[in-house]
Design a protein around this motif. Sequence first.
Motif, PDB file in Angstrom:
ATOM      1  N   TYR A   9      -3.954   6.477  -6.413  1.00  0.00           N
ATOM      2  CA  TYR A   9      -5.104   5.734  -5.893  1.00  0.00           C
ATOM      3  C   TYR A   9      -5.227   5.937  -4.379  1.00  0.00           C
ATOM      4  O   TYR A   9      -6.319   6.138  -3.860  1.00  0.00           O
ATOM      5  CB  TYR A   9      -4.965   4.242  -6.210  1.00  0.00           C
ATOM      6  CG  TYR A   9      -6.086   3.418  -5.620  1.00  0.00           C
ATOM      7  CD1 TYR A   9      -7.320   3.348  -6.240  1.00  0.00           C
ATOM      8  CD2 TYR A   9      -5.909   2.736  -4.417  1.00  0.00           C
ATOM      9  CE1 TYR A   9      -8.350   2.611  -5.689  1.00  0.00           C
ATOM     10  CE2 TYR A   9      -6.929   1.995  -3.859  1.00  0.00           C
ATOM     11  CZ  TYR A   9      -8.150   1.927  -4.502  1.00  0.00           C
ATOM     12  OH  TYR A   9      -9.167   1.210  -3.950  1.00  0.00           O
ATOM     13  N   ALA A  10      -4.097   5.919  -3.683  1.00  0.00           N
ATOM     14  CA  ALA A  10      -4.119   6.090  -2.228  1.00  0.00           C
ATOM     15  C   ALA A  10      -4.673   7.464  -1.849  1.00  0.00           C
ATOM     16  O   ALA A  10      -5.448   7.589  -0.901  1.00  0.00           O
ATOM     17  CB  ALA A  10      -2.716   5.903  -1.650  1.00  0.00           C
ATOM     18  N   ILE A  11      -4.312   8.501  -2.603  1.00  0.00           N
ATOM     19  CA  ILE A  11      -4.830   9.847  -2.341  1.00  0.00           C
ATOM     20  C   ILE A  11      -6.339   9.884  -2.588  1.00  0.00           C
ATOM     21  O   ILE A  11      -7.102  10.451  -1.802  1.00  0.00           O
ATOM     22  CB  ILE A  11      -4.111  10.891  -3.217  1.00  0.00           C
ATOM     23  CG1 ILE A  11      -2.645  10.996  -2.845  1.00  0.00           C
ATOM     24  CG2 ILE A  11      -4.799  12.243  -3.128  1.00  0.00           C
ATOM     25  CD1 ILE A  11      -2.364  11.564  -1.485  1.00  0.00           C
ATOM     26  N   GLY A  15      -9.310  10.592   0.099  1.00  0.00           N
ATOM     27  CA  GLY A  15     -10.317  11.620  -0.141  1.00  0.00           C
ATOM     28  C   GLY A  15     -11.726  11.106   0.108  1.00  0.00           C
ATOM     29  O   GLY A  15     -12.573  11.809   0.667  1.00  0.00           O
ATOM     30  N   GLU A  16     -11.990   9.876  -0.295  1.00  0.00           N
ATOM     31  CA  GLU A  16     -13.300   9.271  -0.052  1.00  0.00           C
ATOM     32  C   GLU A  16     -13.557   9.091   1.450  1.00  0.00           C
ATOM     33  O   GLU A  16     -14.662   9.337   1.937  1.00  0.00           O
ATOM     34  CB  GLU A  16     -13.412   7.928  -0.760  1.00  0.00           C
ATOM     35  CG  GLU A  16     -13.524   8.047  -2.258  1.00  0.00           C
ATOM     36  CD  GLU A  16     -13.656   6.701  -2.950  1.00  0.00           C
ATOM     37  OE1 GLU A  16     -13.900   5.688  -2.270  1.00  0.00           O
ATOM     38  OE2 GLU A  16     -13.522   6.684  -4.178  1.00  0.00           O
ATOM     39  N   ILE A  17     -12.546   8.697   2.180  1.00  0.00           N
ATOM     40  CA  ILE A  17     -12.676   8.536   3.632  1.00  0.00           C
ATOM     41  C   ILE A  17     -12.981   9.888   4.273  1.00  0.00           C
ATOM     42  O   ILE A  17     -13.869  10.004   5.122  1.00  0.00           O
ATOM     43  CB  ILE A  17     -11.394   7.905   4.227  1.00  0.00           C
ATOM     44  CG1 ILE A  17     -11.253   6.455   3.768  1.00  0.00           C
ATOM     45  CG2 ILE A  17     -11.397   7.994   5.753  1.00  0.00           C
ATOM     46  CD1 ILE A  17      -9.902   5.838   4.061  1.00  0.00           C
ATOM     47  N   TRP A  18     -12.260  10.933   3.840  1.00  0.00           N
ATOM     48  CA  TRP A  18     -12.491  12.259   4.401  1.00  0.00           C
ATOM     49  C   TRP A  18     -13.898  12.753   4.067  1.00  0.00           C
ATOM     50  O   TRP A  18     -14.540  13.404   4.883  1.00  0.00           O
ATOM     51  CB  TRP A  18     -11.458  13.242   3.896  1.00  0.00           C
ATOM     52  CG  TRP A  18     -10.077  12.991   4.429  1.00  0.00           C
ATOM     53  CD1 TRP A  18      -9.735  12.277   5.549  1.00  0.00           C
ATOM     54  CD2 TRP A  18      -8.855  13.432   3.865  1.00  0.00           C
ATOM     55  NE1 TRP A  18      -8.384  12.262   5.702  1.00  0.00           N
ATOM     56  CE2 TRP A  18      -7.799  12.959   4.689  1.00  0.00           C
ATOM     57  CE3 TRP A  18      -8.522  14.183   2.739  1.00  0.00           C
ATOM     58  CZ2 TRP A  18      -6.470  13.236   4.428  1.00  0.00           C
ATOM     59  CZ3 TRP A  18      -7.201  14.447   2.481  1.00  0.00           C
ATOM     60  CH2 TRP A  18      -6.183  13.974   3.319  1.00  0.00           C
ATOM     61  N   MET A  19     -14.385  12.471   2.862  1.00  0.00           N
ATOM     62  CA  MET A  19     -15.722  12.907   2.467  1.00  0.00           C
ATOM     63  C   MET A  19     -16.781  12.272   3.370  1.00  0.00           C
ATOM     64  O   MET A  19     -17.716  12.935   3.811  1.00  0.00           O
ATOM     65  CB  MET A  19     -15.989  12.554   1.005  1.00  0.00           C
ATOM     66  CG  MET A  19     -17.334  13.049   0.517  1.00  0.00           C
ATOM     67  SD  MET A  19     -17.542  14.832   0.671  1.00  0.00           S
ATOM     68  CE  MET A  19     -16.635  15.381  -0.728  1.00  0.00           C
ATOM     69  N   PRO A  28     -11.090  16.145   8.712  1.00  0.00           N
ATOM     70  CA  PRO A  28      -9.820  15.432   8.525  1.00  0.00           C
ATOM     71  C   PRO A  28      -8.658  16.209   9.162  1.00  0.00           C
ATOM     72  O   PRO A  28      -8.727  17.429   9.288  1.00  0.00           O
ATOM     73  CB  PRO A  28      -9.659  15.355   7.010  1.00  0.00           C
ATOM     74  CG  PRO A  28     -10.584  16.355   6.443  1.00  0.00           C
ATOM     75  CD  PRO A  28     -11.639  16.621   7.453  1.00  0.00           C
ATOM     76  N   PRO A  29      -7.604  15.495   9.553  1.00  0.00           N
ATOM     77  CA  PRO A  29      -6.436  16.159  10.153  1.00  0.00           C
ATOM     78  C   PRO A  29      -5.803  17.155   9.164  1.00  0.00           C
ATOM     79  O   PRO A  29      -5.615  16.843   7.992  1.00  0.00           O
ATOM     80  CB  PRO A  29      -5.463  15.016  10.451  1.00  0.00           C
ATOM     81  CG  PRO A  29      -6.271  13.769  10.378  1.00  0.00           C
ATOM     82  CD  PRO A  29      -7.440  14.053   9.488  1.00  0.00           C
ATOM     83  N   GLU A  30      -5.490  18.337   9.656  1.00  0.00           N
ATOM     84  CA  GLU A  30      -4.953  19.398   8.796  1.00  0.00           C
ATOM     85  C   GLU A  30      -3.637  18.988   8.137  1.00  0.00           C
ATOM     86  O   GLU A  30      -3.414  19.260   6.960  1.00  0.00           O
ATOM     87  CB  GLU A  30      -4.748  20.665   9.623  1.00  0.00           C
ATOM     88  CG  GLU A  30      -4.391  21.876   8.801  1.00  0.00           C
ATOM     89  CD  GLU A  30      -4.313  23.138   9.642  1.00  0.00           C
ATOM     90  OE1 GLU A  30      -3.506  24.006   9.285  1.00  0.00           O
ATOM     91  OE2 GLU A  30      -5.044  23.247  10.637  1.00  0.00           O
ATOM     92  N   ARG A  31      -2.773  18.325   8.874  1.00  0.00           N
ATOM     93  CA  ARG A  31      -1.468  17.913   8.307  1.00  0.00           C
ATOM     94  C   ARG A  31      -1.656  16.918   7.174  1.00  0.00           C
ATOM     95  O   ARG A  31      -0.978  16.989   6.153  1.00  0.00           O
ATOM     96  CB  ARG A  31      -0.586  17.325   9.406  1.00  0.00           C
ATOM     97  CG  ARG A  31       0.768  16.838   8.900  1.00  0.00           C
ATOM     98  CD  ARG A  31       1.732  16.568  10.050  1.00  0.00           C
ATOM     99  NE  ARG A  31       2.883  15.792   9.688  1.00  0.00           N
ATOM    100  CZ  ARG A  31       3.902  16.225   8.956  1.00  0.00           C
ATOM    101  NH1 ARG A  31       3.898  17.445   8.488  1.00  0.00           N
ATOM    102  NH2 ARG A  31       4.932  15.439   8.686  1.00  0.00           N
ATOM    103  N   ALA A  32      -2.584  15.996   7.339  1.00  0.00           N
ATOM    104  CA  ALA A  32      -2.832  15.003   6.296  1.00  0.00           C
ATOM    105  C   ALA A  32      -3.370  15.665   5.028  1.00  0.00           C
ATOM    106  O   ALA A  32      -2.988  15.296   3.921  1.00  0.00           O
ATOM    107  CB  ALA A  32      -3.805  13.944   6.797  1.00  0.00           C
TER     108      ALA A  32
END
Length: 57
Positions: A9-11, A15-19, A28-32
């Motif tokens: 769920y956290a992933i 993903g929704e935040i990045w979208m 989004p940060p590359e490492r994340a």
Amino acid sequence: MAQLLSGIYAIGEQGEIWMKQLLTGGVPPERAVAQAESFLTGPGSGSVEDLELFFYD
């Protein structure tokens, strides 16, 4: 099982935040992104002990 589902769920939530960021021109940060990809693809040829690296990085 509850911990696994909460991790998935956290992933998804991230993903929704990045979208939303991508729609406004943010990146989004590359490492994340790499960490999320590692979580979703699994440990590969590693051992059970390697799983700790994915959850406690």
